[in-house]
Every structure is written in structure tokens, then in C-alpha cells.
Scaffold this motif. Structure first.
Motif, PDB file in Angstrom:
ATOM      1  N   GLY A   1       0.824  -1.211   0.000  1.00  0.00           N
ATOM      2  CA  GLY A   1       0.000   0.000   0.000  1.00  0.00           C
ATOM      3  C   GLY A   1       0.852   1.251   0.000  1.00  0.00           C
ATOM      4  N   GLU A   2       1.910   1.212   0.815  1.00  0.00           N
ATOM      5  CA  GLU A   2       2.798   2.377   0.871  1.00  0.00           C
ATOM      6  C   GLU A   2       3.507   2.583  -0.456  1.00  0.00           C
ATOM      7  OE1 GLU A   2       3.732   1.870   5.643  1.00  0.00           O
ATOM      8  OE2 GLU A   2       5.080   1.034   4.152  1.00  0.00           O
ATOM      9  N   GLN A   3       3.857   1.474  -1.102  1.00  0.00           N
ATOM     10  CA  GLN A   3       4.499   1.604  -2.422  1.00  0.00           C
ATOM     11  C   GLN A   3       3.545   2.228  -3.432  1.00  0.00           C
ATOM     12  OE1 GLN A   3       6.417  -1.896  -3.922  1.00  0.00           O
ATOM     13  NE2 GLN A   3       7.693  -2.134  -2.115  1.00  0.00           N
ATOM     14  N   GLN A   4       2.258   1.869  -3.329  1.00  0.00           N
ATOM     15  CA  GLN A   4       1.283   2.461  -4.244  1.00  0.00           C
ATOM     16  C   GLN A   4       1.160   3.959  -3.980  1.00  0.00           C
ATOM     17  OE1 GLN A   4      -0.188   2.803  -7.176  1.00  0.00           O
ATOM     18  NE2 GLN A   4      -0.964   0.772  -6.948  1.00  0.00           N
ATOM     19  N   MET A   5       1.166   4.324  -2.686  1.00  0.00           N
ATOM     20  CA  MET A   5       1.117   5.746  -2.345  1.00  0.00           C
ATOM     21  C   MET A   5       2.346   6.448  -2.912  1.00  0.00           C
ATOM     22  SD  MET A   5       0.035   5.464   1.634  1.00  0.00           S
ATOM     23  CE  MET A   5      -1.365   4.474   2.130  1.00  0.00           C
ATOM     24  N   LEU A   6       3.498   5.782  -2.798  1.00  0.00           N
ATOM     25  CA  LEU A   6       4.738   6.365  -3.314  1.00  0.00           C
ATOM     26  C   LEU A   6       4.648   6.534  -4.828  1.00  0.00           C
ATOM     27  CD1 LEU A   6       7.620   7.309  -2.924  1.00  0.00           C
ATOM     28  CD2 LEU A   6       8.377   4.936  -3.002  1.00  0.00           C
ATOM     29  N   ALA A   7       4.111   5.520  -5.503  1.00  0.00           N
ATOM     30  CA  ALA A   7       4.039   5.592  -6.965  1.00  0.00           C
ATOM     31  C   ALA A   7       3.140   6.747  -7.400  1.00  0.00           C
ATOM     32  CB  ALA A   7       3.519   4.266  -7.530  1.00  0.00           C
ATOM     33  N   ILE A   8       2.022   6.932  -6.678  1.00  0.00           N
ATOM     34  CA  ILE A   8       1.112   8.028  -7.036  1.00  0.00           C
ATOM     35  C   ILE A   8       1.782   9.375  -6.759  1.00  0.00           C
ATOM     36  CG2 ILE A   8      -1.087   9.143  -6.462  1.00  0.00           C
ATOM     37  CD1 ILE A   8      -2.210   6.342  -5.942  1.00  0.00           C
TER      38      ILE A   8
END
Lengths: 295, 257
Positions: B142-149
Motif C-alpha cells: 500500500g505504501e508503495q502504491q502511495m509512493l508511486a502516485i
């Protein structure tokens, strides 16, 4: 006491030659990490750099430092050009084919250099500002040439470290080697980055050639040293920069000690024996990991 | 729609000899959230890759702000103002969170603006601020997705392409991510093209929707009206249609086949 001194002296001269191995190995690793190509012409890039320096310094009589700097810059440009003209059209071809191209480039470089008047197949030397001078440290007699090699290598490695760690372009290069697709998405010009990495590698190789010139000689076949730097890169775990440096130093020191203490012939075998032992004990190399990929 | 920020006309893109999308046309109006629904392999990702320049279409045109961009390289397109959050996040695993975000701003030259946007990203996702010096590989999915966004937002895009932001996340996280997507659209006016399998979330968030099947657009309408359509209900929202006899009618076919 004398035995200890001899040992120390061998270690120092081994470290010096090891530094050269380390720099050539570094060139292998940089290109491999970014583009997943093993450039077997790395030794030849070193040879070209050394010949350029020889031409500028000895034939045209440039100041040593200026000639060296120009030679390094031109070799870097040459490396970037090789990437642009020869390697880039090969993208998407089988890895085997790409590696064969780099081997072919090595052959080509050797034959062309041997045909150039003034270069040819003779052996040359470049006189450095340190030539023939020695420093004495606690009874140890160390040649300044060797010390200069060690110091300059450390300086270059430090500069490269700072570049990759703290500059935007350096971090972008790391990013490209970690995830090429994402680098495209970020707008990093990946192809230009590849050219620049080839350029850096070639520049480092030319630097290594200059360091080697006072220890060994400038010769069309000096690029075969790459064959010793390759196990250095493997030893460190192909794809690890600290690994390449440590691997180069180990190979250099082992060679020097084996040449001094063991019978004739062991000098050439010793590095491979060490390599075999390391690969049996730790197959991913000293600094390599199976999952990590880091500049 | 004449005032569309992005106009895609009849693009056809191949992977080798396999045609992934054929004749896809869509419009994204400035300031809107447009969503493309479709099952696995329908060609959603290919549409985005074609827009952002990683793949070149065989036929058709992609116009961004009236300029044709289908032949441009990805770095030029990012510079023009299209940022892409790729499927599966694709963060730089061994760079720190902060370095990842800075790479998102690679095409920008205004240091102050980048510093401000870094704070803005930390504002959207405070957890990224806590972890800014950790390597991205150590973050949770989830944190990686936040980072990607956030990384894509660092480019200050006019158009944000989002490829399956809900992939592999818990429903709670999906909610959080979509709330932020809505906020970015409301507060910054960033136009968003969202590709999703999670039709429920996508239709709730989006303004206008397209349905992609087997490489073709088979339906388009406002998200509100799409939500009411029986086909969408049955095949994308999983609402079961019970017939008069109280049983499911197994033979029902999609309208567009």
C-alpha cells in the motif's frame, strides 16, 4: 623483520596493480548493472586510453596532467559513441549476440591500433611525475608510482561514489539500472543515460590505463588485463561496485604474493584458485546478493 | 467534445503480431476523472502505455492539448505534462522514498516548486514522510502504491494516468487511495485517466467511463448512468439479476457481443 618487510612491500605493489584491476572491473560492473551487457572490450578501452595519453604526452609533449585529462575525456566520448553507434541498434537482440559484438569490438580495436603508424605493436612507456622516486615509511621502500596509483584510485572511487549518491543525474542512473521501465515513465532519457554510462566506464578504463602505464607498459595487448579484471568483478559479486573494488584488490594482492613466494607460474593461476574457492563457498560473490540490485 | 485535453482516435497497438487494442477512441476533458473499465487482458494497460509513449501505436492519433504526441518519446511526453502511475507500482527499490519522489520531478527545473510539491506529497500521505529515508523496497504494498502516485504527482502533471491503483490492496487502503485521487482532482484540478478492474470504486470516483473488452471500446457513458446499466451491474459490479422465478438466468449474454 626482513621477511615482514618483503611481505609488506609485496602487499603494496599488489594493491597498486589491484587498483587497476578494480577500476577495469568497475567498468564491467557499471555497464552490466545499467544495461545488462557484459562489455568484453573494457580492456581495449583501457588500451585506447593509454595510447591516447602516450600520443599526447610523449609524442606531442603535453604536460602529463593535461595530456592525461584530455585522453580520459576523449576515451569517454569514444565509449559513449560506441554505445550510440554499435550497441544501441543491438537492443532487443539476444544477450549472446550482444556479448559477441563486444568481443568483436575488442579484436577490432587491437587490430586497428596495431596498424596505426606511431602506435603499432611496440611497447612504450609514459614518464610520470613520480617516475623512479621512492618514499620510505618505517624501513619500507615504496615506489611513488605505486603510491600514486593507490591514492588516485581512492580519489576516483570517492568522486564516483559522491556522483552516484548525491547528484540528480547519478541518482537517475541508479534509478535506470534498478527499474528501466519506471525510469522511462519518469521522463528520464534512458538511452542517453546508457550512452553516458558507457562514457563513464570508458573514462574509468582510460584512467586505469594511465595508472597502469608506469607499472607495466603501453602495448596493444595490454587490454588482456581485462581477463584478470573479469574474475575480480565476479569475485566481488557481479553487479556490486564495492565488490568490484574489493575483488580487484584481492586479485592484485594474491597475484603479487603468489609471484613472490610460490614457484614460477603460480602467479597466473592464483587469482582463479581464489575465485573458485569463493564461488564454492559463496556462489553469489563476496558482495553479491541474489535479490538485491544496487549501484 | 472539442475542448478535450486528451483526444485518442482509433489507435491500434500491437505486441509483435498480437493486436492488443484496435480502434480505441476516447476523450478526456480537462478537470475530469475518466475511467476505463475492463477485465484482465482487455487492453487497458496498453491504452495507457500508448498514451504515455512507451509503446507506439500502429495506427491512429493521440492528441494532447491539440498536439499529436503518438510518435514522441516518453521523456518528451512527461515534459508536456502527462505522468503515469504504472501497474504494479514499479518504484525504484533501492532508492529512498525521498529519492524516488525526486525522480518523479526529473523533468522539472524549478527547485523551489519541487520542494513545495515534496511537502504536498507528504501532506497527502504522511506515512511517506515518516519513511522518507527508507529504501522503497522496505515499504508495504500500500505504501508503495502511495509512493508511486506521489512520485507521478511530483511531475506536476496536467494529466495523471493511473493504472490499477487498487491492485493487491486491502479494501480499507483502496478507499484511502481513491479518496486521495478524488482530492487531487478537486484541489489541484489535475485531470485523471483511471484504468481499473475494481469497477465499483472506479465508477464511484469517475465522471465519465469507457468499457473496454478484447481491445475495443464497447460502451461509454457518464459513470452515473453506467452504474445503472444492467450489463455493468452484472458483469462488473457483481450484482446478480434474479429473474421472475427467483433463479439466476444463466444464459444471459452481454449486450455488445
Amino acid at each position: 623483520m626482513e621477511g615482514l618487510q618483503q611481505f609488506a612491500q609485496q602487499v603494496v605493489s599488489g594493491t597498486a596493480i589491484g587498483c587497476v584491476y578494480a577500476l577495469v572491473a568497475l567498468g564491467f560492473v557499471l555497464i552490466y548493472k545499467a544495461t545488462e551487457v557484459v562489455n568484453f572490450a573494457q580492456g581495449e578501452l583501457m588500451m585506447i586510453g593509454a595510447f591516447l595519453a602516450y600520443t599526447l604526452i610523449v609524442i606531442f609533449g603535453f604536460n602529463f596532467w593535461i595530456g592525461a585529462a584530455i585522453a580520459i575525456v576523449f576515451t569517454a566520448l569514444f565509449g559513449a559513441g560506441v554505445e550510440r553507434v554499435v550497441m544501441r541498434p543491438m537492443v532487443g537482440q539476444p544477450v549472446f549476440a550482444i556479448i559477441m559484438v563486444t568481443i568483436g569490438l575488442g579484436f577490432l580495436a587491437r587490430s586497428i591500433v596495431s596498424m596505426i603508424p606511431g602506435w603499432g605493436v611496440d611497447t612504450y612507456s609514459i614518464e610520470t611525475p613520480f617516475y623512479g622516486k621512492v618514499v620510505e615509511v618505517g624501513g619500507l621502500v615504496l615506489s611513488q608510482d605505486h603510491m600514486a596509483v593507490i591514492v588516485l584510485t581512492m580519489a576516483l572511487v570517492a568522486v564516483l561514489y559522491l556522483f552516484f549518491r548525491y547528484t540528480r543525474l547519478g541518482v537517475a542512473m541508479q534509478a535506470t539500472s534498478q527499474n528501466q521501465l519506471a525510469a522511462y515513465y519518469m521522463g528520464i532519457p534512458v538511452k542517453t543515460v546508457f550512452s553516458m554510462i558507457w562514457g563513464i566506464s570508458a573514462g574509468v578504463a582510460a584512467f586505469a590505463g594511465l595508472l597502469l602505464a608506469p607499472i607495466a607498459f603501453v602495448h596493444v595487448n595490454m587490454g588482456f588485463l581485462g581477463i584478470r579484471a573479469f574474475p575480480a568483478a565476479v569475485l566481488g559479486g557481479f553487479g556490486s561496485i564495492p565488490g568490484a573494488i574489493v575483488g580487484g584488490l584481492i586479485i592484485g594482492i594474491v597475484e603479487a604474493l603468489a609471484g613472490f613466494y610460490l614457484p614460477e607460474g603460480f602467479k597466473d593461476v592464483a587469482p582463479y584458485v581464489i575465485l573458485l574457492i569463493v564461488l564454492i563457498v559463496k556462489p553469489e560473490g563476496l558482495f553479491g546478493t541474489t535479490t538485491r540490485k544496487k549501484v | 467534445m472539442a475542448d478535450a485535453l486528451l483526444e485518442v482516435r482509433n489507435i491500434e497497438t500491437h505486441y509483435g503480431i498480437i493486436t492488443a487494442i484496435r480502434g480505441v477512441s476516447l476523450d478526456v476533458r480537462e478537470g475530469s476523472i475518466v475511467t476505463v473499465l475492463g477485465a484482465n487482458g482487455a487492453g487497458k494497460t496498453t491504452v495507457l502505455k500508448t498514451i504515455c509513449g512507451v509503446m507506439d501505436p500502429e495506427k491512429g492519433t493521440v492528441k494532447f492539448e491539440g498536439q499529436e504526441i503518438q510518435k514522441q518519446t516518453p521523456d518528451k511526453i512527461v515534459h508536456m505534462g502527462i505522468a503515469h502511475v504504472p501497474e504494479g507500482r514499479e518504484v525504484f527499490p533501492y532508492l529512498t522514498v525521498k529519492e524516488n519522489l525526486e525522480m518523479g520531478a526529473y523533468t522539472r527545473r524549478d527547485r523551489d516548486g519541487v520542494a513545495r510539491d515534496l511537502e504536498r506529497a507528504y501532506g497527502y500521505f504522511p506515512v511517506l514522510k515518516e519513511r522518507r529515508d527508507q529504501e522503497a523496497a522496505q515499504l508495504s504494498g500500500g505504501e508503495q502504491q502511495m509512493l508511486a502516485i506521489s512520485r507521478a504527482l511530483m511531475a506536476r502533471p496536467k494529466l495523471l494516468l493511473l493504472d490499477e491503483p487498487s491492485l493487491g490492496l486491502s479494501p480499507l487502503l483502496v478507499n484511502e487511495i481513491f479518496t486521495i485521487i478524488k482530492r487531487v482532482n478537486d484541489e489541484e484540478g489535475t485531470t485523471i485517466l483511471l484504468v481499473e478492474q475494481n469497477a465499483n470504486m472506479a465508477l464511484k470516483t469517475g465522471d465519465y467511463g469507457y468499457v473496454l473488452e478484447a481491445g475495443r471500446i464497447v460502451m461509454e457513458d457518464s459513470c452515473q448512468r453506467l452504474r445503472e446499466k444492467d450489463d455493468i451491474k452484472e458483469f462488473y459490479l457483481g450484482v446478480r439479476d434474479t429473474g421472475v422465478r427467483g433463479e439466476r438466468r444463466w444464459k444471459r449474454k452481454k449486450l455488445w457481443r
